[in-house]
Design a protein around this motif. Structure first.
Motif, mmCIF file in Angstrom:
data_model
loop_
_atom_site.group_PDB
_atom_site.id
_atom_site.type_symbol
_atom_site.label_atom_id
_atom_site.label_comp_id
_atom_site.label_asym_id
_atom_site.label_seq_id
_atom_site.Cartn_x
_atom_site.Cartn_y
_atom_site.Cartn_z
ATOM 1 N N VAL A 58 -14.413 -11.850 7.770
ATOM 2 C CA VAL A 58 -13.517 -10.693 7.747
ATOM 3 C C VAL A 58 -12.995 -10.332 9.139
ATOM 4 N N ASP A 59 -13.696 -10.757 10.177
ATOM 5 C CA ASP A 59 -13.218 -10.528 11.544
ATOM 6 C C ASP A 59 -11.993 -11.383 11.851
ATOM 7 N N ASN A 60 -11.761 -12.410 11.046
ATOM 8 C CA ASN A 60 -10.646 -13.329 11.256
ATOM 9 C C ASN A 60 -9.527 -13.146 10.236
ATOM 10 N N ILE A 61 -9.569 -12.055 9.495
ATOM 11 C CA ILE A 61 -8.474 -11.712 8.590
ATOM 12 C C ILE A 61 -7.537 -10.795 9.361
ATOM 13 N N ILE A 62 -6.274 -11.183 9.441
ATOM 14 C CA ILE A 62 -5.345 -10.399 10.247
ATOM 15 C C ILE A 62 -4.366 -9.575 9.416
ATOM 16 N N ASP A 63 -4.288 -9.852 8.118
ATOM 17 C CA ASP A 63 -3.406 -9.065 7.252
ATOM 18 C C ASP A 63 -3.789 -9.327 5.807
ATOM 19 N N ALA A 64 -3.354 -8.447 4.941
ATOM 20 C CA ALA A 64 -3.563 -8.611 3.502
ATOM 21 C C ALA A 64 -2.443 -7.881 2.783
ATOM 22 N N ARG A 65 -2.191 -8.311 1.559
ATOM 23 C CA ARG A 65 -1.228 -7.598 0.705
ATOM 24 C C ARG A 65 -1.973 -7.130 -0.537
ATOM 25 N N ILE A 66 -1.809 -5.848 -0.858
ATOM 26 C CA ILE A 66 -2.461 -5.288 -2.034
ATOM 27 C C ILE A 66 -1.447 -4.500 -2.860
ATOM 28 N N VAL A 67 -1.788 -4.301 -4.119
ATOM 29 C CA VAL A 67 -1.044 -3.381 -4.978
ATOM 30 C C VAL A 67 -1.944 -2.176 -5.170
ATOM 31 N N ASP A 68 -1.454 -0.991 -4.802
ATOM 32 C CA ASP A 68 -2.280 0.210 -4.933
ATOM 33 C C ASP A 68 -2.150 0.827 -6.325
ATOM 34 N N ALA A 69 -2.804 1.952 -6.553
ATOM 35 C CA ALA A 69 -2.807 2.611 -7.863
ATOM 36 C C ALA A 69 -1.427 3.110 -8.272
ATOM 37 N N ASN A 70 -0.520 3.250 -7.308
ATOM 38 C CA ASN A 70 0.846 3.687 -7.600
ATOM 39 C C ASN A 70 1.815 2.517 -7.739
ATOM 40 N N SER A 71 1.289 1.317 -7.872
ATOM 41 C CA SER A 71 2.073 0.078 -8.029
ATOM 42 C C SER A 71 2.898 -0.271 -6.794
ATOM 43 N N LYS A 72 2.497 0.212 -5.645
ATOM 44 C CA LYS A 72 3.183 -0.132 -4.394
ATOM 45 C C LYS A 72 2.489 -1.325 -3.767
ATOM 46 N N SER A 94 -11.903 -1.668 -5.292
ATOM 47 C CA SER A 94 -11.931 -0.212 -5.313
ATOM 48 C C SER A 94 -10.660 0.401 -4.741
ATOM 49 N N PHE A 95 -9.877 -0.363 -4.032
ATOM 50 C CA PHE A 95 -8.745 0.176 -3.293
ATOM 51 C C PHE A 95 -7.403 -0.364 -3.763
ATOM 52 N N GLY A 96 -7.415 -1.315 -4.656
ATOM 53 C CA GLY A 96 -6.194 -1.917 -5.166
ATOM 54 C C GLY A 96 -6.451 -3.362 -5.546
ATOM 55 N N VAL A 97 -5.413 -4.015 -6.021
ATOM 56 C CA VAL A 97 -5.498 -5.433 -6.375
ATOM 57 C C VAL A 97 -5.021 -6.231 -5.170
ATOM 58 N N ILE A 98 -5.869 -7.099 -4.674
ATOM 59 C CA ILE A 98 -5.518 -7.877 -3.493
ATOM 60 C C ILE A 98 -4.689 -9.082 -3.921
ATOM 61 N N LEU A 99 -3.496 -9.179 -3.369
ATOM 62 C CA LEU A 99 -2.577 -10.267 -3.712
ATOM 63 C C LEU A 99 -2.764 -11.472 -2.807
ATOM 64 N N SER A 100 -2.972 -11.244 -1.515
ATOM 65 C CA SER A 100 -3.128 -12.362 -0.584
ATOM 66 C C SER A 100 -3.813 -11.897 0.691
ATOM 67 N N TRP A 101 -4.353 -12.866 1.396
ATOM 68 C CA TRP A 101 -4.973 -12.648 2.705
ATOM 69 C C TRP A 101 -4.241 -13.509 3.725
ATOM 70 N N LYS A 102 -4.097 -13.026 4.923
ATOM 71 C CA LYS A 102 -3.588 -13.841 6.026
ATOM 72 C C LYS A 102 -4.744 -13.963 7.013
ATOM 73 N N ILE A 103 -5.108 -15.198 7.307
ATOM 74 C CA ILE A 103 -6.301 -15.436 8.107
ATOM 75 C C ILE A 103 -5.974 -16.192 9.385
ATOM 76 N N ASN A 104 -6.841 -16.037 10.363
ATOM 77 C CA ASN A 104 -6.727 -16.714 11.638
ATOM 78 C C ASN A 104 -7.750 -17.851 11.667
ATOM 79 N N LEU A 105 -7.306 -19.056 11.937
ATOM 80 C CA LEU A 105 -8.212 -20.194 12.035
ATOM 81 C C LEU A 105 -8.828 -20.242 13.422
#
Length: 132
Positions: A58-72, A94-105
């Motif tokens: 998780v220290d190497n995750i630099i971004d993520a895309r989620i859908v929140d409870a308001n469909s944003k 608990s915080f939304g549906v995670i669509l993708s992760w952007k990670i650092n190699l």
């Protein structure tokens, strides 16, 4: 460092195999369990074999895309650092549906050795962990 987008439904093992086909000197400090998907691994904190040298996954995750409870659909900037921190160890569902992760190699040696010792508490497992 090249960035990859990783979809949560892809297994960590599949990701690791695909990464090995592309580069022998880049890696990702992924999990030790072979039956856990990347999304579950990341949202659970990201403990893995390479964490002593490269930190948690998780220290190497630099971004993520989620859908929140308001469909944003939110990225790191729009969700805020508190939510971004929470989805990387507080149970992402608990915080939304995670669509993708952007990670650092990370750069790794061509040959990496993993030592696994199976011990029970009676055999001194806690002593080994404490000394580690």
């Amino acid at each position: 460092m090249r960035l990859l987008g990783l979809m949560p439904e892809q297994l960590t093992v599949r990701f690791t195999i695909e990464l090995q086909k592309k580069s022998v000197v880049h890696g990702f400090p992924a999990g030790a369990g072979l039956n856990l998907g990347a999304g579950g691994h990341f949202s659970g904190g990201g403990y893995g074999y390479m964490m002593r040298k490269y930190g948690l996954s998780v220290d190497n995750i630099i971004d993520a895309r989620i859908v929140d409870a308001n469909s944003k659909i939110l990225d790191r900037k729009s969700m805020g650092e508190d939510v971004f921190w929470a989805i990387r160890g507080g149970g992402g569902a608990s915080f939304g549906v995670i669509l993708s992760w952007k990670i650092n190699l990370v750069k790794v040696p061509r040959k990496v050795t993993v030592v696994r010792i199976n011990k029970t508490v009676e055999q001194g497992a806690t002593d080994i962990v404490y000394r580690w």
